[in-house]
Design a protein around this motif. Sequence first.
Motif, mmCIF file in Angstrom:
data_model
loop_
_atom_site.group_PDB
_atom_site.id
_atom_site.type_symbol
_atom_site.label_atom_id
_atom_site.label_comp_id
_atom_site.label_asym_id
_atom_site.label_seq_id
_atom_site.Cartn_x
_atom_site.Cartn_y
_atom_site.Cartn_z
ATOM 1 N N THR A 69 2.576 6.485 -6.149
ATOM 2 C CA THR A 69 2.106 6.393 -7.505
ATOM 3 C C THR A 69 1.573 7.835 -8.057
ATOM 4 O OG1 THR A 69 1.612 3.926 -7.569
ATOM 5 C CG2 THR A 69 1.145 5.328 -9.653
ATOM 6 N N MET A 81 -10.067 5.318 0.536
ATOM 7 C CA MET A 81 -9.377 6.330 -0.302
ATOM 8 C C MET A 81 -8.853 7.602 0.281
ATOM 9 S SD MET A 81 -8.734 4.964 -3.216
ATOM 10 C CE MET A 81 -8.504 6.565 -4.330
ATOM 11 N N ARG A 137 0.777 -1.326 -0.057
ATOM 12 C CA ARG A 137 0.074 -0.022 0.046
ATOM 13 C C ARG A 137 0.843 1.328 0.009
ATOM 14 N NH1 ARG A 137 -5.562 0.952 1.615
ATOM 15 N NH2 ARG A 137 -5.774 3.356 1.470
ATOM 16 N N LEU A 162 -7.100 -1.090 -5.157
ATOM 17 C CA LEU A 162 -7.698 -0.729 -4.036
ATOM 18 C C LEU A 162 -8.418 -2.131 -3.689
ATOM 19 C CD1 LEU A 162 -8.468 0.852 -1.643
ATOM 20 C CD2 LEU A 162 -10.403 1.800 -3.005
ATOM 21 N N MET A 179 2.264 1.781 -3.429
ATOM 22 C CA MET A 179 1.157 2.488 -4.283
ATOM 23 C C MET A 179 0.783 3.737 -4.193
ATOM 24 S SD MET A 179 -1.342 -0.912 -5.024
ATOM 25 C CE MET A 179 -1.647 -1.338 -3.161
ATOM 26 N N GLU A 180 0.832 4.186 -2.936
ATOM 27 C CA GLU A 180 0.214 5.688 -2.565
ATOM 28 C C GLU A 180 1.157 6.635 -3.288
ATOM 29 O OE1 GLU A 180 -0.650 6.458 1.552
ATOM 30 O OE2 GLU A 180 -1.909 4.912 1.802
ATOM 31 N N TRP A 239 -7.931 11.968 -5.064
ATOM 32 C CA TRP A 239 -7.088 10.610 -4.433
ATOM 33 C C TRP A 239 -7.001 9.593 -5.493
ATOM 34 C CZ3 TRP A 239 -10.331 13.262 -1.682
ATOM 35 C CH2 TRP A 239 -9.794 13.789 -0.378
ATOM 36 N N TYR A 240 -5.709 8.961 -5.699
ATOM 37 C CA TYR A 240 -5.707 7.586 -6.581
ATOM 38 C C TYR A 240 -4.863 6.645 -6.062
ATOM 39 C CZ TYR A 240 -3.850 5.307 -10.725
ATOM 40 O OH TYR A 240 -3.184 4.255 -11.563
ATOM 41 N N LEU A 241 -5.163 5.414 -6.388
ATOM 42 C CA LEU A 241 -4.526 4.385 -6.039
ATOM 43 C C LEU A 241 -4.493 3.297 -7.266
ATOM 44 C CD1 LEU A 241 -5.653 3.154 -2.492
ATOM 45 C CD2 LEU A 241 -3.320 3.983 -3.172
ATOM 46 N N VAL A 299 -5.412 7.915 1.955
ATOM 47 C CA VAL A 299 -4.363 7.890 1.285
ATOM 48 C C VAL A 299 -3.820 9.491 1.303
ATOM 49 C CG1 VAL A 299 -3.563 7.960 -1.104
ATOM 50 C CG2 VAL A 299 -5.043 6.394 -0.511
ATOM 51 N N THR A 337 -10.023 5.632 -7.891
ATOM 52 C CA THR A 337 -10.183 7.142 -7.780
ATOM 53 C C THR A 337 -11.428 7.767 -6.929
ATOM 54 O OG1 THR A 337 -9.240 7.325 -10.113
ATOM 55 C CG2 THR A 337 -10.148 9.278 -9.253
#
Length: 353
Positions: A194, A339, A188, A292, A191-192, A287-289, A342, A305
Amino acid sequence: MCYKTHEEDDDLAYFDCLPDALLLLIFNKLHDLKSLTYCLSVSKRFRSLVPFTDTIFISIPPLPKPSNAAASYINNTLRQVFHNLFLKPVRCFHRLMASPKSTTMSFDISCCHSNGVLRIFKEMKSLHLELPLHGAGELGSSNGATFLQWKADFGSNLRTCIIVGATSFQKCNTFSSSAIFSQRKEERVFMEETVLNDDELKLRVIWTISCLIAASTRQYLLKQILADNPNIPMLERVVISDANKQGMFSMGKEELVEMRNSIDTKQEASSSSMERSPVPEVNMKLWYLPMLDLPDSGYVMKGATLVLIRPAADGMIENNSDDPLVGDEKPFSEAVREMIKVKKSYLMTMSSF
């Protein structure tokens, strides 16, 4: 006590034994406008009680064949807007977001007009409108969104909008989900960090514009209904959803009072070239991952998103997963609450359109 002869021993006779208060409770549980309209023809007693129903649900039927020009206009508008979005956003929005005069709503709201059946429910407190399927497919499906849902809260103008989207949305295998979720928790942090590239960011702004247009169209629809039906002053709650369950527009008692006070009946009664309310200048937090996991819902999102939107006049957006608008409906609520944790986010301002 209710007495009846053998000849009167039928379903209607049993209803005759029920007190008015209990019948009204049944009508409120029934709440579907079409069914309540049928009840008006059952008996004089039903006809006298049905108008006191305070909870109404209306499934809006589609028009026979919506104009292809309107659908193609929306797609072309979105492409042009985001081709120019980061170069000349203000001029681009004001030039392109006005619909052609020939554009019309693709659903039939005749029942909500001043001479429609809705006018008889003068003590209505709760109204839920469900719009038909949108065009040829789901909102955002032509722009890379496998999952796209939104909720919006309005007064006289937009107050809050929450959007959750994903490029992939799949059910997780129950046998392997626990092991996968544990493994991804360790990934995680990576990925945060990215970063969205320009194309990915523009795509998500397209999703946002699509949802805001849908929300502002519903506000415009409600303004028309309130202008046409000034005889329902007891209205305290309005929800406008859709058959796809993609978007939910909601207003409470205070917001409805604010909207009523802002309505110019003559202006609302006249036709609008846009058939939606203007969207004010807004602040957006995104916010984006890349991936998830939603263990409670049992789904996995890719390209997940979250977008929070509020009017720019309200200042900066604060992280608040306890906003009543989030609700408890999964997977939407679970995705929002995950989300918003993040740390990395994108802040943007969008001009009014």
